[in-house]
Design a protein around this motif. Structure first.
Motif, PDB file in Angstrom:
ATOM      1  N   UNK A   1      20.582  16.238  64.304  1.00  0.00           N
ATOM      2  CA  UNK A   1      19.740  16.201  62.919  1.00  0.00           C
ATOM      3  C   UNK A   1      18.398  15.757  62.992  1.00  0.00           C
ATOM      4  N   UNK A   2      17.421  16.691  62.678  1.00  0.00           N
ATOM      5  CA  UNK A   2      16.123  16.205  62.916  1.00  0.00           C
ATOM      6  C   UNK A   2      15.516  15.549  61.335  1.00  0.00           C
ATOM      7  N   UNK A   3      14.833  14.673  61.520  1.00  0.00           N
ATOM      8  CA  UNK A   3      14.393  13.958  60.266  1.00  0.00           C
ATOM      9  C   UNK A   3      12.934  13.720  60.507  1.00  0.00           C
ATOM     10  N   UNK A   4      11.979  13.267  59.498  1.00  0.00           N
ATOM     11  CA  UNK A   4      10.861  12.772  59.816  1.00  0.00           C
ATOM     12  C   UNK A   4      10.384  11.702  58.736  1.00  0.00           C
ATOM     13  N   UNK A   5       9.408  10.829  59.275  1.00  0.00           N
ATOM     14  CA  UNK A   5       8.832   9.781  58.481  1.00  0.00           C
ATOM     15  C   UNK A   5       7.595   9.974  58.163  1.00  0.00           C
ATOM     16  N   UNK A   6       7.131  10.640  57.190  1.00  0.00           N
ATOM     17  CA  UNK A   6       5.751  11.138  56.866  1.00  0.00           C
ATOM     18  C   UNK A   6       4.783  10.011  56.695  1.00  0.00           C
ATOM     19  N   UNK A   7       5.323   8.792  56.446  1.00  0.00           N
ATOM     20  CA  UNK A   7       4.400   7.844  56.440  1.00  0.00           C
ATOM     21  C   UNK A   7       3.876   7.230  57.724  1.00  0.00           C
ATOM     22  N   UNK A   8       4.848   7.253  58.609  1.00  0.00           N
ATOM     23  CA  UNK A   8       4.618   6.931  60.149  1.00  0.00           C
ATOM     24  C   UNK A   8       4.258   7.751  60.864  1.00  0.00           C
ATOM     25  N   UNK A   9       4.348   9.432  60.370  1.00  0.00           N
ATOM     26  CA  UNK A   9       4.050  10.554  61.382  1.00  0.00           C
ATOM     27  C   UNK A   9       4.784  10.484  62.410  1.00  0.00           C
ATOM     28  N   UNK A  10       6.076  10.380  62.343  1.00  0.00           N
ATOM     29  CA  UNK A  10       7.244  10.372  63.451  1.00  0.00           C
ATOM     30  C   UNK A  10       8.395  11.391  62.917  1.00  0.00           C
TER      31      UNK A  10
END
Length: 116
Positions: free
Chosen positions: A68-77
């Motif tokens: 599963x790919x995911x992202x945390x836009x606030x942390x740029x991760x």
């Protein structure tokens, strides 16, 4: 420019799990999508998964149902959660970013080793 730093690789037994992280810095506001690729010893680099700024995602057949790919836009991760790992998942995993106006960037990779 964008700098990408992967982490989270390691050794795990078959059936186990790992979560990879890719921290992006620099011109991150222009990133259109981020992806994971991998390269096994003696093989060509291959696509694993991608996630767009919209949140849409895509997977290689080898990753579907297990990763599963995911992202945390606030942390740029960006993360890659890998479950039910198999020995054939052993590879160096690379983070990739492509910018809206063309350039692409690669991280240096993190090694995942899955033993049977």
């Amino acid at each position: 420019q964008v700098q990408l730093v992967e982490s989270g690789g390691g050794s795990v037994q078959a059936g186990g799990s790992l979560r990879l992280s890719c921290a992006a810095s620099g011109n991150t506001f222009s990133v259109n999508a981020m992806a994971w690729y991998r390269q096994a010893p003696g093989k060509q680099r291959e696509y694993v998964a991608r996630i767009w700024i919209s949140g849409s995602s895509d997977y290689a057949d080898s990753a579907k149902g297990r990763f599963t790919i995911s992202r945390d836009n606030a942390k740029n991760v960006v993360y890659l959660q890998m479950n039910s790992l198999k020995p054939e998942d052993t590879a160096v995993y690379f983070c990739h970013a492509d910018l809206s106006y063309g350039p692409v960037y690669w991280g240096k990779g993190t090694l995942v080793t899955v033993s049977s």
